[in-house]
Scaffold this motif. Structure first.
Motif, short mmCIF file in Angstrom:
data_model
loop_
_atom_site.label_atom_id
_atom_site.label_comp_id
_atom_site.label_asym_id
_atom_site.label_seq_id
_atom_site.Cartn_x
_atom_site.Cartn_y
_atom_site.Cartn_z
N PRO A 84 0.81 -1.23 0.00
CA PRO A 84 0.00 0.00 0.00
C PRO A 84 0.84 1.27 0.00
O PRO A 84 0.44 2.28 -0.59
N TYR A 85 1.99 1.23 0.66
CA TYR A 85 2.84 2.42 0.70
C TYR A 85 3.34 2.77 -0.71
O TYR A 85 3.34 3.93 -1.11
N ASP A 88 0.50 4.19 -2.91
CA ASP A 88 -0.14 5.43 -2.46
C ASP A 88 0.12 6.54 -3.48
O ASP A 88 1.28 6.80 -3.84
N LEU A 156 0.33 7.80 4.93
CA LEU A 156 0.83 7.18 3.72
C LEU A 156 0.84 5.66 3.84
O LEU A 156 1.46 5.10 4.75
N GLY A 157 0.14 5.00 2.93
CA GLY A 157 0.11 3.54 2.94
C GLY A 157 -0.77 2.94 4.00
O GLY A 157 -0.73 1.72 4.21
N THR A 159 -4.27 3.47 4.21
CA THR A 159 -5.68 3.52 3.86
C THR A 159 -6.13 2.38 2.98
O THR A 159 -7.28 2.30 2.60
N SER A 160 -5.21 1.49 2.63
CA SER A 160 -5.57 0.38 1.75
C SER A 160 -6.30 -0.71 2.52
O SER A 160 -5.95 -1.02 3.65
#
Length: 243
Positions: A84-85, A88, A156-157, A159-160
Protein backbone atom coordinates in the motif's frame (compact mmCIF):
# COMPACT_ATOMS: atom_id res chain seq x y z
CA UNK A 1 26.22 32.63 -4.81
CA UNK A 2 24.20 30.92 -7.53
CA UNK A 3 27.08 28.74 -8.72
CA UNK A 4 27.75 27.56 -5.15
CA UNK A 5 24.20 27.17 -3.81
CA UNK A 6 22.70 25.39 -6.82
CA UNK A 7 25.06 22.36 -6.87
CA UNK A 8 24.97 22.15 -3.09
CA UNK A 9 21.18 22.06 -3.15
CA UNK A 10 21.25 19.38 -5.86
CA UNK A 11 23.54 17.19 -3.75
CA UNK A 12 21.34 17.55 -0.66
CA UNK A 13 18.11 16.78 -2.53
CA UNK A 14 19.74 13.77 -4.22
CA UNK A 15 20.96 12.54 -0.82
CA UNK A 16 17.45 12.87 0.57
CA UNK A 17 15.98 11.02 -2.41
CA UNK A 18 18.17 7.92 -2.09
CA UNK A 19 18.10 7.56 1.69
CA UNK A 20 15.22 5.74 3.46
CA UNK A 21 14.82 8.10 6.42
CA UNK A 22 11.85 10.19 5.27
CA UNK A 23 9.72 9.01 8.16
CA UNK A 24 10.60 6.93 11.19
CA UNK A 25 8.80 5.13 13.96
CA UNK A 26 9.73 3.18 17.10
CA UNK A 27 7.90 0.52 19.02
CA UNK A 28 8.65 -1.89 21.87
CA UNK A 29 8.54 -5.52 20.82
CA UNK A 30 8.79 -8.56 23.08
CA UNK A 31 11.52 -11.04 22.22
CA UNK A 32 8.89 -13.74 21.83
CA UNK A 33 7.24 -11.74 19.06
CA UNK A 34 10.50 -10.99 17.32
CA UNK A 35 10.69 -14.46 15.81
CA UNK A 36 8.01 -13.67 13.25
CA UNK A 37 10.19 -10.86 11.87
CA UNK A 38 13.44 -12.83 11.76
CA UNK A 39 14.62 -15.37 9.26
CA UNK A 40 14.51 -19.03 10.34
CA UNK A 41 17.50 -20.02 12.43
CA UNK A 42 18.20 -16.54 13.79
CA UNK A 43 18.28 -16.59 17.60
CA UNK A 44 18.17 -13.79 20.11
CA UNK A 45 21.75 -14.60 21.22
CA UNK A 46 22.95 -13.27 17.86
CA UNK A 47 21.44 -9.91 18.74
CA UNK A 48 23.42 -9.63 21.96
CA UNK A 49 20.19 -9.00 23.91
CA UNK A 50 19.51 -12.41 25.47
CA UNK A 51 18.91 -10.87 28.89
CA UNK A 52 16.41 -8.29 27.63
CA UNK A 53 12.70 -9.00 27.67
CA UNK A 54 11.76 -6.40 25.03
CA UNK A 55 13.46 -4.77 22.10
CA UNK A 56 13.14 -1.34 20.52
CA UNK A 57 12.13 -1.77 16.88
CA UNK A 58 12.90 1.09 14.49
CA UNK A 59 11.04 1.28 11.16
CA UNK A 60 12.01 3.85 8.52
CA UNK A 61 10.55 4.57 5.08
CA UNK A 62 11.87 6.52 2.12
CA UNK A 63 10.69 7.10 -1.40
CA UNK A 64 12.23 3.93 -2.79
CA UNK A 65 13.38 1.90 0.22
CA UNK A 66 12.17 0.84 3.67
CA UNK A 67 14.26 -0.48 6.54
CA UNK A 68 13.63 -2.35 9.78
CA UNK A 69 16.25 -2.32 12.52
CA UNK A 70 16.57 -3.49 16.10
CA UNK A 71 18.21 -0.74 18.14
CA UNK A 72 21.59 -1.48 19.72
CA UNK A 73 22.14 -4.48 17.48
CA UNK A 74 23.50 -5.30 14.06
CA UNK A 75 20.19 -6.64 12.82
CA UNK A 76 18.94 -4.45 10.00
CA UNK A 77 16.99 -5.35 6.90
CA UNK A 78 16.07 -3.08 3.97
CA UNK A 79 13.83 -3.75 0.99
CA UNK A 80 12.30 -1.78 -1.92
CA UNK A 81 9.04 -0.10 -1.02
CA UNK A 82 6.04 -2.28 -1.77
CA UNK A 83 2.41 -2.80 -0.91
CA UNK A 84 0.00 0.00 0.00
CA UNK A 85 2.84 2.42 0.70
CA UNK A 86 4.26 2.02 -2.81
CA UNK A 87 0.82 2.33 -4.43
CA UNK A 88 -0.14 5.43 -2.46
CA UNK A 89 -0.71 8.25 -5.00
CA UNK A 90 0.94 10.78 -2.70
CA UNK A 91 4.13 8.72 -2.56
CA UNK A 92 4.09 8.36 -6.35
CA UNK A 93 3.55 12.12 -6.69
CA UNK A 94 6.54 12.81 -4.43
CA UNK A 95 8.69 10.39 -6.44
CA UNK A 96 7.80 12.05 -9.73
CA UNK A 97 8.35 15.57 -8.41
CA UNK A 98 11.74 14.70 -6.92
CA UNK A 99 12.96 13.04 -10.12
CA UNK A 100 11.79 16.01 -12.21
CA UNK A 101 13.43 18.40 -9.76
CA UNK A 102 16.78 16.59 -9.99
CA UNK A 103 16.68 16.64 -13.80
CA UNK A 104 15.76 20.33 -14.03
CA UNK A 105 18.33 21.36 -11.45
CA UNK A 106 21.11 19.47 -13.23
CA UNK A 107 20.13 21.03 -16.56
CA UNK A 108 19.97 24.49 -14.99
CA UNK A 109 23.44 24.13 -13.47
CA UNK A 110 24.89 23.15 -16.86
CA UNK A 111 23.27 26.18 -18.51
CA UNK A 112 24.45 28.46 -15.69
CA UNK A 113 28.04 27.26 -16.06
CA UNK A 114 27.89 27.91 -19.80
CA UNK A 115 26.30 31.33 -19.28
CA UNK A 116 28.60 32.57 -16.52
CA UNK A 117 31.72 31.82 -18.57
CA UNK A 118 34.22 32.55 -15.81
CA UNK A 119 37.06 32.29 -18.33
CA UNK A 120 35.86 35.39 -20.23
CA UNK A 121 35.13 39.00 -19.33
CA UNK A 122 31.50 39.05 -20.46
CA UNK A 123 28.94 36.38 -19.49
CA UNK A 124 26.04 35.14 -21.58
CA UNK A 125 23.34 36.74 -19.45
CA UNK A 126 20.36 35.13 -21.14
CA UNK A 127 21.77 31.62 -20.84
CA UNK A 128 22.72 32.12 -17.19
CA UNK A 129 19.28 33.53 -16.37
CA UNK A 130 17.60 30.56 -18.08
CA UNK A 131 19.69 28.20 -15.97
CA UNK A 132 18.70 30.12 -12.85
CA UNK A 133 15.02 29.88 -13.79
CA UNK A 134 15.29 26.09 -14.16
CA UNK A 135 17.00 25.82 -10.77
CA UNK A 136 14.23 27.87 -9.15
CA UNK A 137 11.56 25.64 -10.70
CA UNK A 138 13.48 22.56 -9.50
CA UNK A 139 13.58 23.92 -5.96
CA UNK A 140 9.85 24.67 -5.99
CA UNK A 141 9.06 21.15 -7.25
CA UNK A 142 11.11 19.52 -4.51
CA UNK A 143 9.52 21.79 -1.90
CA UNK A 144 6.10 20.69 -3.17
CA UNK A 145 7.07 17.02 -2.92
CA UNK A 146 8.39 17.48 0.61
CA UNK A 147 5.29 19.42 1.64
CA UNK A 148 2.90 16.75 0.32
CA UNK A 149 4.86 13.97 2.00
CA UNK A 150 5.20 15.78 5.33
CA UNK A 151 1.54 16.81 5.44
CA UNK A 152 0.37 13.21 4.90
CA UNK A 153 3.26 11.50 6.67
CA UNK A 154 1.16 9.50 9.11
CA UNK A 155 -1.43 8.37 6.55
CA UNK A 156 0.83 7.18 3.72
CA UNK A 157 0.11 3.54 2.94
CA UNK A 158 -2.40 3.23 5.78
CA UNK A 159 -5.68 3.52 3.86
CA UNK A 160 -5.57 0.38 1.75
CA UNK A 161 -8.04 -2.41 2.65
CA UNK A 162 -5.24 -4.96 2.39
CA UNK A 163 -3.52 -3.22 5.28
CA UNK A 164 -6.55 -3.69 7.52
CA UNK A 165 -6.60 -7.44 6.91
CA UNK A 166 -3.15 -7.77 8.52
CA UNK A 167 -3.29 -5.37 11.46
CA UNK A 168 -0.76 -7.32 13.54
CA UNK A 169 1.91 -7.96 10.95
CA UNK A 170 3.93 -5.04 12.36
CA UNK A 171 3.48 -3.32 15.71
CA UNK A 172 1.78 0.08 15.72
CA UNK A 173 4.40 2.77 15.24
CA UNK A 174 4.25 6.47 16.01
CA UNK A 175 5.70 7.96 12.82
CA UNK A 176 7.57 11.25 12.74
CA UNK A 177 9.78 13.11 10.21
CA UNK A 178 13.32 11.78 9.89
CA UNK A 179 16.68 13.09 8.73
CA UNK A 180 16.20 12.77 4.97
CA UNK A 181 13.33 15.27 5.08
CA UNK A 182 15.57 17.89 6.67
CA UNK A 183 18.23 17.33 4.00
CA UNK A 184 15.54 17.79 1.38
CA UNK A 185 14.16 20.99 2.91
CA UNK A 186 17.63 22.52 3.18
CA UNK A 187 18.61 21.50 -0.34
CA UNK A 188 15.39 22.84 -1.83
CA UNK A 189 15.82 26.22 -0.13
CA UNK A 190 19.41 26.42 -1.40
CA UNK A 191 18.18 25.65 -4.91
CA UNK A 192 15.65 28.47 -4.81
CA UNK A 193 18.19 30.93 -3.42
CA UNK A 194 20.86 29.94 -5.94
CA UNK A 195 18.42 30.09 -8.85
CA UNK A 196 17.17 33.53 -7.86
CA UNK A 197 20.75 34.76 -7.58
CA UNK A 198 21.50 33.52 -11.10
CA UNK A 199 18.24 34.89 -12.44
CA UNK A 200 18.69 38.48 -11.26
CA UNK A 201 22.45 38.95 -10.96
CA UNK A 202 23.24 39.34 -14.65
CA UNK A 203 21.85 42.72 -15.60
CA UNK A 204 22.78 44.77 -18.62
CA UNK A 205 25.91 46.83 -17.73
CA UNK A 206 25.61 50.60 -17.59
CA UNK A 207 28.50 52.36 -19.31
CA UNK A 208 29.01 56.10 -18.78
CA UNK A 209 28.91 58.33 -21.84
CA UNK A 210 31.27 61.31 -22.00
CA UNK A 211 30.71 64.19 -24.37
CA UNK A 212 34.44 64.77 -24.48
CA UNK A 213 35.29 61.43 -26.02
CA UNK A 214 33.13 61.29 -29.10
CA UNK A 215 36.08 60.07 -31.11
CA UNK A 216 36.82 57.14 -28.77
CA UNK A 217 35.91 53.53 -29.60
CA UNK A 218 32.36 52.45 -28.86
CA UNK A 219 31.70 49.64 -26.38
CA UNK A 220 30.41 46.57 -28.23
CA UNK A 221 28.22 45.58 -25.26
CA UNK A 222 26.26 48.72 -24.40
CA UNK A 223 27.06 50.80 -27.54
CA UNK A 224 28.32 53.71 -25.47
CA UNK A 225 31.67 55.34 -24.91
CA UNK A 226 34.15 53.30 -22.90
CA UNK A 227 34.56 54.45 -19.31
CA UNK A 228 37.97 56.02 -19.16
CA UNK A 229 37.89 57.05 -15.48
CA UNK A 230 37.82 60.50 -13.91
CA UNK A 231 41.31 61.49 -15.03
CA UNK A 232 41.01 64.40 -17.46
CA UNK A 233 44.69 64.22 -18.46
CA UNK A 234 44.23 61.15 -20.64
CA UNK A 235 46.29 61.09 -23.78
CA UNK A 236 43.74 61.49 -26.55
CA UNK A 237 46.23 60.91 -29.37
CA UNK A 238 44.69 59.10 -32.33
CA UNK A 239 46.54 56.47 -34.23
CA UNK A 240 46.01 55.57 -37.86
CA UNK A 241 46.14 51.86 -38.54
CA UNK A 242 47.06 50.84 -42.05
CA UNK A 243 46.15 47.43 -43.41
Amino acid sequence: MGIVFSPLGLVLVFTAAITPQWREGQARLGTSGLGSLLKPGVKSQRLGVKSVESLLLVRSDGLWESCLQVEQSELKQCWPVSGPYQRDPRVRLAQGLILTSLFLCGTGIVLACIGVRCWTDLPLRGVAATGGLLVVVAGLLSLTALGVYTHNLGQLGMTSPSHRTHPHRFPNLTLHPAGSLYFGWLGSCLQVMGGVALLFSFKQPRCLTFSCCTEMPVCSVCRSCLHMGNNRDIDMTQYDVSY
